[in-house]
Scaffold this motif. Structure first.
Motif, mmCIF file in Angstrom:
data_model
loop_
_atom_site.group_PDB
_atom_site.id
_atom_site.type_symbol
_atom_site.label_atom_id
_atom_site.label_comp_id
_atom_site.label_asym_id
_atom_site.label_seq_id
_atom_site.Cartn_x
_atom_site.Cartn_y
_atom_site.Cartn_z
ATOM 1 N N GLY A 1 0.938 2.529 -10.426
ATOM 2 C CA GLY A 1 0.383 2.879 -9.119
ATOM 3 C C GLY A 1 -1.045 2.426 -8.904
ATOM 4 O O GLY A 1 -1.369 1.896 -7.836
ATOM 5 N N TRP A 2 -1.920 2.602 -9.913
ATOM 6 C CA TRP A 2 -3.319 2.218 -9.708
ATOM 7 C C TRP A 2 -3.490 0.718 -9.515
ATOM 8 O O TRP A 2 -4.206 0.296 -8.588
ATOM 9 N N LEU B 1 2.015 6.627 -7.027
ATOM 10 C CA LEU B 1 1.048 7.659 -7.406
ATOM 11 C C LEU B 1 1.618 9.054 -7.172
ATOM 12 O O LEU B 1 1.417 9.961 -7.986
ATOM 13 N N TYR C 1 -2.371 -0.144 -6.068
ATOM 14 C CA TYR C 1 -3.252 0.407 -5.038
ATOM 15 C C TYR C 1 -4.397 -0.545 -4.695
ATOM 16 O O TYR C 1 -5.001 -0.450 -3.625
ATOM 17 N N ALA D 1 2.353 1.698 -3.364
ATOM 18 C CA ALA D 1 1.388 2.248 -4.305
ATOM 19 C C ALA D 1 1.262 3.758 -4.146
ATOM 20 O O ALA D 1 1.207 4.502 -5.139
ATOM 21 N N MET D 2 1.217 4.229 -2.907
ATOM 22 C CA MET D 2 1.101 5.663 -2.670
ATOM 23 C C MET D 2 2.310 6.413 -3.215
ATOM 24 O O MET D 2 2.192 7.525 -3.736
ATOM 25 N N ARG E 1 -5.031 -2.716 -1.288
ATOM 26 C CA ARG E 1 -5.723 -2.311 -0.063
ATOM 27 C C ARG E 1 -6.925 -3.209 0.224
ATOM 28 O O ARG E 1 -7.355 -3.316 1.383
ATOM 29 N N TYR F 1 0.843 -1.203 0.000
ATOM 30 C CA TYR F 1 0.000 0.000 0.000
ATOM 31 C C TYR F 1 0.875 1.248 0.000
ATOM 32 O O TYR F 1 0.633 2.193 -0.763
#
Length: 348
Positions: A99-100, A91, A103, A87-88, A106, A84
């Motif tokens: 990134g998406w 982004l 994400y 991913a942040m 989660r 997570y």
């Protein structure tokens, strides 16, 4: 989940790691970085140290180094929260193509998966057309997140039948003005608060990934939220004594309703701004911090405080509509102002 199967780090590595944690919590990021690097040199497979090293690099806006630390920490421990964080960072760096999809991890995090388990997995929408069927798009995190990501509803509507948006009650009157939604129903992290027949469901923050959003294709049409007519009439009456003034009308929020430790700015630091001539200040502050304004010394006695009349975000929107500028440290109000096309200064 992967298991590290590593021995306990040596005492000196743990001491450096704990010192880094203390420095991080006090906001001393450069000092925290040095401690984490020292701990990592002594215990290269200490996954928590690598994880916090990545967080520190992220906060220092060094995404490439953050990604390296997160990737190694996840390889050792398999903790989905590390993915997570990764991913942040992707982004933040603008790497939406990676990134998406990342994400989406989660949905697998144990402490968060209750947000996504109120419907059966086979009903999870993956972006396909759904003519004649019902899609429920549901809020999953903060109020500002829902305001920010609901702008993707028109894209979903273009693919099918009925779109239903499930959101916290404080947002539902406002979100009923959103294009591309057939109905707005109240709900929470546990799902809708009323029965709803659906074929498909999707969390609202998955929609940018489903539509393969890039930096160039972020929907930037504003305003995409409007003030309901009855709320507009209410606030036109409340602000009638101030509408004839030629002074510029500025709204401000000086503290978050949820995270005072990070998103707050002491009132005394606002005094030079509030003292400027030719301006009329309006408080949009809610939560426990609102009481601070009532007891504050001049120049804050000149601030118009109508916050007790703010019941939900449609009220906030109706007040914002009549102002010239918003200055805020709280992001939910900033997202609302952006959705309305209202000039906004965000304090970071």
């Amino acid at each position: 989940m992967k298991q590290s199967n590593i021995s306990k780090p040596p005492a000196d590595a743990l001491a450096c790691y704990q010192a880094g944690r203390r420095a991080s919590l006090s906001g001393q990021l450069a000092l925290a970085l040095q401690y984490y690097l020292s701990a990592h040199a002594l215990a290269p497979r200490h996954s928590d140290c690598l994880w916090n090293l990545g967080v520190t690099y992220h906060d220092l806006r060094q995404p490439e180094l953050a990604l390296q630390a997160f990737s190694e920490a996840y390889r050792i421990s398999g903790n989905e929260m590390i993915r997570y964080n990764r991913a942040m960072t992707l982004l933040l760096a603008g790497d939406f193509s990676a990134g998406w999809p990342e994400y989406e991890c989660r949905l697998q995090i144990p402490q968060h998966c209750h947000r996504y388990s109120w419907h059966e997995p086979q009903h999870r929408w993956t972006g396909q057309p759904f003519p004649g069927q019902t899609l429920v798009v549901y809020a999953e995190q903060g109020l500002g997140d829902c305001i920010q990501f609901c702008r993707f509803l028109p894209f979903a509507k273009a693919l099918g039948g009925k779109t239903v948006l499930c959101a916290p009650p404080s947002l539902t009157p406002l979100l009923q003005t959103l294009a591309g939604v057939d109905a707005v129903i109240p709900g929470s992290a546990a799902g809708p608060s009323q029965p709803v027949r659906l074929r498909w469901a999707v969390p609202v923050m998955s929609m940018p990934g489903l539509f393969q959003t890039t930096l160039a294709t972020i929907p930037d049409h504003a305003p995409y939220l409007q003030v309901p007519a009855d709320y507009r009439q209410k606030w036109q009456r409340l602000l009638a004594p101030h509408r004839r003034s030629s002074r510029r009308k500025i709204g401000f929020v000086f503290a978050s309703a949820n995270d005072l430790s990070v998103k707050s700015c002491p009132l005394d630091q606002w005094a030079p701004l509030v003292s400027l001539p030719g301006l009329q200040w309006f408080s949009l502050q809610k939560g426990a911090a609102a009481a601070d304004l009532a007891s504050a010394a001049p120049p804050f006695d000149q601030v118009v405080d109508l916050s007790e009349s703010i019941g939900d975000f449609a009220d906030t929107a109706a007040l914002l509509e009549q102002l010239d500028l918003l200055i805020t440290i709280d992001t939910s109000v900033a997202h609302l102002a952006g959705a309305m096309g209202k000039p906004t200064w965000l304090l970071l």
